[in-house]
Design a protein around this motif. Structure first.
Motif, PDB file in Angstrom:
ATOM      1  N   VAL A  18       0.859  -1.188   0.000  1.00 35.24           N
ATOM      2  CA  VAL A  18       0.000   0.000   0.000  1.00 35.24           C
ATOM      3  C   VAL A  18       0.893   1.236   0.000  1.00 35.24           C
ATOM      4  N   SER A  19       0.608   2.160  -0.921  1.00 39.81           N
ATOM      5  CA  SER A  19       1.365   3.415  -0.932  1.00 39.81           C
ATOM      6  C   SER A  19       0.604   4.478  -0.150  1.00 39.81           C
ATOM      7  N   LEU A  20       1.304   5.463   0.322  1.00 40.22           N
ATOM      8  CA  LEU A  20       0.703   6.532   1.112  1.00 40.22           C
ATOM      9  C   LEU A  20      -0.324   7.292   0.277  1.00 40.22           C
ATOM     10  N   HIS A  21      -1.512   7.468   0.850  1.00 43.29           N
ATOM     11  CA  HIS A  21      -2.587   8.193   0.179  1.00 43.29           C
ATOM     12  C   HIS A  21      -2.499   9.669   0.573  1.00 43.29           C
ATOM     13  N   PRO A  22      -2.818  10.589  -0.360  1.00 38.31           N
ATOM     14  CA  PRO A  22      -2.687  12.023  -0.048  1.00 38.31           C
ATOM     15  C   PRO A  22      -3.551  12.514   1.122  1.00 38.31           C
ATOM     16  N   ILE A  23      -4.748  11.931   1.325  1.00 36.73           N
ATOM     17  CA  ILE A  23      -5.591  12.429   2.429  1.00 36.73           C
ATOM     18  C   ILE A  23      -5.969  11.362   3.462  1.00 36.73           C
ATOM     19  N   TYR A  24      -5.895  10.079   3.120  1.00 39.89           N
ATOM     20  CA  TYR A  24      -6.260   9.039   4.089  1.00 39.89           C
ATOM     21  C   TYR A  24      -5.092   8.828   5.044  1.00 39.89           C
ATOM     22  N   ARG A  25      -5.365   8.958   6.349  1.00 39.88           N
ATOM     23  CA  ARG A  25      -4.321   8.837   7.357  1.00 39.88           C
ATOM     24  C   ARG A  25      -4.706   7.865   8.472  1.00 39.88           C
ATOM     25  N   SER A  26      -5.373   6.792   8.116  1.00 37.36           N
ATOM     26  CA  SER A  26      -5.797   5.829   9.129  1.00 37.36           C
ATOM     27  C   SER A  26      -4.585   5.271   9.872  1.00 37.36           C
ATOM     28  N   LYS A  27      -4.786   5.013  11.156  1.00 34.82           N
ATOM     29  CA  LYS A  27      -3.695   4.495  11.983  1.00 34.82           C
ATOM     30  C   LYS A  27      -3.347   3.068  11.589  1.00 34.82           C
ATOM     31  N   GLY A  28      -4.325   2.344  11.073  1.00 38.07           N
ATOM     32  CA  GLY A  28      -4.086   0.980  10.603  1.00 38.07           C
ATOM     33  C   GLY A  28      -4.746   0.770   9.252  1.00 38.07           C
ATOM     34  N   PHE A  29      -3.977   0.324   8.270  1.00 36.25           N
ATOM     35  CA  PHE A  29      -4.552   0.023   6.955  1.00 36.25           C
ATOM     36  C   PHE A  29      -3.714  -1.066   6.294  1.00 36.25           C
ATOM     37  N   ALA A  30      -4.383  -2.089   5.798  1.00 38.94           N
ATOM     38  CA  ALA A  30      -3.686  -3.161   5.083  1.00 38.94           C
ATOM     39  C   ALA A  30      -4.582  -3.658   3.961  1.00 38.94           C
ATOM     40  N   ARG A  31      -3.960  -4.102   2.869  1.00 39.97           N
ATOM     41  CA  ARG A  31      -4.691  -4.587   1.702  1.00 39.97           C
ATOM     42  C   ARG A  31      -4.217  -6.007   1.391  1.00 39.97           C
ATOM     43  N   PHE A  32      -5.177  -6.846   1.043  1.00 40.14           N
ATOM     44  CA  PHE A  32      -4.900  -8.239   0.724  1.00 40.14           C
ATOM     45  C   PHE A  32      -5.638  -8.621  -0.546  1.00 40.14           C
ATOM     46  N   SER A  33      -5.194  -9.709  -1.158  1.00 43.27           N
ATOM     47  CA  SER A  33      -5.866 -10.223  -2.344  1.00 43.27           C
ATOM     48  C   SER A  33      -6.087 -11.722  -2.173  1.00 43.27           C
ATOM     49  N   LYS A  34      -7.305 -12.162  -2.472  1.00 41.74           N
ATOM     50  CA  LYS A  34      -7.643 -13.590  -2.374  1.00 41.74           C
ATOM     51  C   LYS A  34      -8.524 -13.941  -3.568  1.00 41.74           C
ATOM     52  N   ASN A  35      -8.048 -14.827  -4.418  1.00 45.08           N
ATOM     53  CA  ASN A  35      -8.805 -15.242  -5.608  1.00 45.08           C
ATOM     54  C   ASN A  35      -9.258 -14.044  -6.443  1.00 45.08           C
ATOM     55  N   GLY A  36      -8.404 -13.035  -6.557  1.00 43.60           N
ATOM     56  CA  GLY A  36      -8.719 -11.867  -7.366  1.00 43.60           C
ATOM     57  C   GLY A  36      -9.567 -10.821  -6.666  1.00 43.60           C
TER      58      GLY A  36
ATOM     59  N   LEU B 251     -16.639  11.557   4.656  1.00 37.38           N
ATOM     60  CA  LEU B 251     -15.256  11.784   5.072  1.00 37.38           C
ATOM     61  C   LEU B 251     -14.282  11.507   3.923  1.00 37.38           C
ATOM     62  N   PHE B 252     -14.552  10.433   3.168  1.00 36.04           N
ATOM     63  CA  PHE B 252     -13.683  10.033   2.049  1.00 36.04           C
ATOM     64  C   PHE B 252     -13.935  10.854   0.778  1.00 36.04           C
ATOM     65  N   GLU B 253     -14.898  11.788   0.870  1.00 35.37           N
ATOM     66  CA  GLU B 253     -15.262  12.636  -0.274  1.00 35.37           C
ATOM     67  C   GLU B 253     -15.675  11.807  -1.489  1.00 35.37           C
ATOM     68  N   ARG B 254     -16.696  10.978  -1.272  1.00 35.64           N
ATOM     69  CA  ARG B 254     -17.247  10.128  -2.327  1.00 35.64           C
ATOM     70  C   ARG B 254     -18.694  10.551  -2.588  1.00 35.64           C
ATOM     71  N   PRO B 255     -18.912  11.678  -3.298  1.00 33.90           N
ATOM     72  CA  PRO B 255     -20.262  12.249  -3.448  1.00 33.90           C
ATOM     73  C   PRO B 255     -21.280  11.299  -4.070  1.00 33.90           C
ATOM     74  N   LYS B 256     -20.865  10.469  -5.020  1.00 37.02           N
ATOM     75  CA  LYS B 256     -21.807   9.541  -5.660  1.00 37.02           C
ATOM     76  C   LYS B 256     -22.346   8.539  -4.632  1.00 37.02           C
ATOM     77  N   ARG B 257     -21.445   8.011  -3.809  1.00 40.95           N
ATOM     78  CA  ARG B 257     -21.852   7.064  -2.768  1.00 40.95           C
ATOM     79  C   ARG B 257     -22.709   7.749  -1.700  1.00 40.95           C
TER      80      ARG B 257
END
Length: 157
Positions: free
Chosen positions: A67-85, A132-138
């Motif tokens: 995971v690369s640093l995001h310009p505005i997301y600063r969560s204390k814990g963040f991890a990404r995984f992949s399973k079967n795509g 918070l994530f600035e996702r107006p459509k959602r």
């Protein structure tokens, strides 16, 4: 990825992580309520205290993705995984950098709603997160659903 696959994966995660201190949000949460036809990934929110433990368990279950640093997301814990795509994201201590400083979202595991054997976050919490994530459509999509649901409930009394 088929709809059943993501549900099977979510069910396996209940076995892996146990029933406490985490819940499912994001597009799969919306799919569970019929708001979104197809989830793209699996977003998990957990307590900061259990983040490292859950991260370790997930890294044994799925492939860790850098995971690369995001310009505005600063969560204390963040991890990404992949399973079967399928991408699984684990978040804790969610914070977003705004003009007026860091804004935080407090995950409250006691608000988790168990449906069909899955721990689901409250839709209102994801409305707050999408704002918070600035996702107006959602935000619009979820706000409309919540307004319609509230209207339906009050009309049927």
């Amino acid at each position: 990825m088929q709809q059943t696959d993501i549900r099977i994966l979510a069910t396996e995660l209940v076995q892996l992580l146990g029933p406490k201190d985490w819940a499912i949000g994001g597009s799969f949460l919306l799919q569970c309520y019929g708001i979104e036809p197809q989830a793209r990934d699996l977003d998990l929110v957990c307590t900061l205290e259990r983040f490292e433990q859950f991260k370790t368990l997930l890294s044994q279950y799925a492939h860790a993705v850098p995971v690369s640093l995001h310009p505005i997301y600063r969560s204390k814990g963040f991890a990404r995984f992949s399973k079967n795509g399928l991408v699984i994201e684990l978040m804790a201590g969610i914070q977003v950098l705004k003009d007026d400083g860091l804004q935080q979202f407090l995950f409250q595991p006691e608000k988790t709603s168990w449906q069909q054997g899955l721990p689901l976050m409250q839709l209102a919490d994801w409305l707050e997160l999408y704002q918070l994530f600035e996702r107006p459509k959602r935000v619009k999509q979820l706000q409309q659903y919540l307004d319609d649901t509230t209207h339906t409930i009050t009309t049927n009394r």
